[in-house]
Design a protein around this motif. Structure first.
Motif, PDB file in Angstrom:
ATOM      1  N   GLY A  10       0.877  -1.171   0.000  1.00  0.00           N
ATOM      2  CA  GLY A  10       0.000   0.000   0.000  1.00  0.00           C
ATOM      3  C   GLY A  10       0.914   1.220   0.000  1.00  0.00           C
ATOM      4  O   GLY A  10       1.727   1.385   0.907  1.00  0.00           O
ATOM      5  N   ASP A  34       2.144  -1.399  -4.545  1.00  0.00           N
ATOM      6  CA  ASP A  34       0.731  -0.980  -4.674  1.00  0.00           C
ATOM      7  C   ASP A  34       0.179  -1.580  -5.965  1.00  0.00           C
ATOM      8  O   ASP A  34       0.952  -1.928  -6.871  1.00  0.00           O
ATOM      9  CB  ASP A  34       0.621   0.558  -4.715  1.00  0.00           C
ATOM     10  CG  ASP A  34      -0.742   1.067  -4.240  1.00  0.00           C
ATOM     11  OD1 ASP A  34      -0.811   1.654  -3.146  1.00  0.00           O
ATOM     12  OD2 ASP A  34      -1.741   0.870  -4.980  1.00  0.00           O
ATOM     13  N   PRO A  40       3.733   3.859  -6.500  1.00  0.00           N
ATOM     14  CA  PRO A  40       4.851   3.400  -5.658  1.00  0.00           C
ATOM     15  C   PRO A  40       6.205   3.740  -6.265  1.00  0.00           C
ATOM     16  O   PRO A  40       7.144   4.104  -5.542  1.00  0.00           O
ATOM     17  CB  PRO A  40       4.634   1.880  -5.563  1.00  0.00           C
ATOM     18  CG  PRO A  40       3.740   1.529  -6.698  1.00  0.00           C
ATOM     19  CD  PRO A  40       2.905   2.733  -6.985  1.00  0.00           C
ATOM     20  N   ASN A  64       4.824  -3.286  -8.470  1.00  0.00           N
ATOM     21  CA  ASN A  64       3.442  -3.747  -8.655  1.00  0.00           C
ATOM     22  C   ASN A  64       3.390  -5.268  -8.679  1.00  0.00           C
ATOM     23  O   ASN A  64       2.362  -5.859  -8.999  1.00  0.00           O
ATOM     24  CB  ASN A  64       2.862  -3.203  -9.967  1.00  0.00           C
ATOM     25  CG  ASN A  64       2.889  -1.694 -10.055  1.00  0.00           C
ATOM     26  OD1 ASN A  64       3.614  -1.115 -10.878  1.00  0.00           O
ATOM     27  ND2 ASN A  64       2.118  -1.043  -9.202  1.00  0.00           N
ATOM     28  N   ALA A  79      -2.743  -1.459   2.563  1.00  0.00           N
ATOM     29  CA  ALA A  79      -3.549  -1.611   1.351  1.00  0.00           C
ATOM     30  C   ALA A  79      -5.026  -1.699   1.704  1.00  0.00           C
ATOM     31  O   ALA A  79      -5.403  -2.328   2.688  1.00  0.00           O
ATOM     32  CB  ALA A  79      -3.125  -2.875   0.617  1.00  0.00           C
TER      33      ALA A  79
END
Ligand code: TXD
Length: 319
Positions: A10, A34, A40, A64, A79
């Motif tokens: 997150g 993220d 990110p 990712n 998250a």
């Protein structure tokens, strides 16, 4: 010795702040993960560039793909989605439960030895879900709320009494909701338990009562001011204190949502109590003595947590 690896799942407001603080304190290399593409990576690069100013020899990377969290020593999970107008509590639980499933499976596959700190709300239910979906040992999965709630309590006491925040020790127990239990008899101002601090004239009973109430509603106070989100500086600092206690084996006693097996007469749920955090994760649960009034407040708070948990289990069974 290799640097520690800290995975932040997150990369929103708290995730970005966690990355900044972890980098500044040179706690370890940071992976900012993220599902949003670019966020990110952008935050990681921005903070990485700042390391050249504040002089921390740590690496930051945005990701990712869960493969990038491989071997993380600590995972801090923020998250999820916030509650939006028109969304019921169960709607929020349903969505964030699915997020915890994805995150738990990612951690299980790539960072099974990590110490995991959950921040996502509703906290006491989401940390339960994260432990379940990750399958990690219960002493390695904890929730952050108590450090934040206690910090708010301590700050309000410092502001009112004029005593340094460093000489105030405040404790809150129970779930992360409006019925959390600020522990008045166990909290101290300059070593004086709060009832004694009132007698000594540091603050009046009415002022103390107002502070207890403000502590309980501390999250909402920030939301009302910010309008577009919730607190992030103090929550991030709180989780960093927990991560640091684990990474440096400090054995600090911090109020955290931990799995209980008999302590406080409770079993099979996560709830906020003081716990010693060291290299093995939760190494000890500290049991405060409670009087009848404190016990009743704690039981009420636990009942709210149990309600959340039941909603979670019902939704999980229908997934
Ligand atoms: O004391 C406490 N525990 C808390 C909890 C104090 C304050 C805020 N608290 C809760 O933390 C809050 O209610 C949220 O549930 C979390 C995170 O708060 P934050 O302010 O950081 O939320 P953001 O900015 O919305 O960030 C959430 C990020 C966002 O970037 C999403 O794209 C991402 O989560 N997200 C995901 N990442 C990975 N995987 C999945 N599935 C995912 N879904 C959303």
């Amino acid at each position: 010795m290799a640097r520690a690896k800290i995975a932040l799942i997150g990369a929103g407001m708290i995730g970005g702040t966690l990355a900044h603080v972890a980098a500044r304190e040179a706690l370890g290399d940071v992976i900012l993960f993220d599902i949003a593409e670019g966020t990110p990576q952008g935050k990681a690069l921005d903070i990485a560039e700042a390391t050249a100013v504040f002089g921390s020899d740590v690496a930051l990377k945005g990701a990712n793909d869960y493969a990038d969290i491989a071997g993380a020593d600590v995972c801090i999970v923020t998250a999820g989605v916030p509650r939006k107008p028109g969304m019921s509590r169960d709607d929020l639980i349903g969505i964030n439960l699915k997020v915890m499933k994805a995150v738990g499976e990612g951690i299980k596959a790539h960072a099974p030895n990590a110490f995991v700190i959950c921040i996502t709300n509703p906290l006491d239910a989401m940390v339960w879900a994260l432990q379940k979906f990750s399958g990690l040992p219960k002493e390695k999965v904890v929730g952050m709320a108590g450090v934040l709630d206690s910090a708010r309590f301590a700050y309000f006491l410092a502001e009112k009494t004029g005593v340094s925040v460093q000489d105030i020790h405040a404790w809150t127990l129970g779930g992360h909701g409006d019925d959390m239990v600020p522990m008045v008899r166990h909290s101290t101002v300059g070593g004086l338990p709060l009832p004694d601090a009132v007698k000594a004239g540091f603050l009046s009973q009415d002022e103390l009562d107002a502070i207890v109430d403000r502590t309980r509603k501390g999250g909402g106070e920030i939301v009302a001011l910010l309008k577009t989100g919730s607190a992030f500086y103090a929550p991030a600092e709180s989780a960093i204190a927990m991560a640091k206690s684990y990474l440096l084996d400090q054995k600090r006693v911090l109020p955290c949502a931990v799995w209980l097996s008999g302590e406080y007469g409770l079993s099979d749920l996560y709830v906020g109590v003081p716990a010693m955090i060291g290299a093995a994760g939760v190494e000890k649960v500290i049991e405060f003595t409670t009087n009848d009034e404190e016990k009743a407040m704690f039981e009420k708070s636990v009942a709210s947590v149990q309600g959340l948990l039941q909603a979670c289990k019902d939704i999980d069974a229908s997934l």
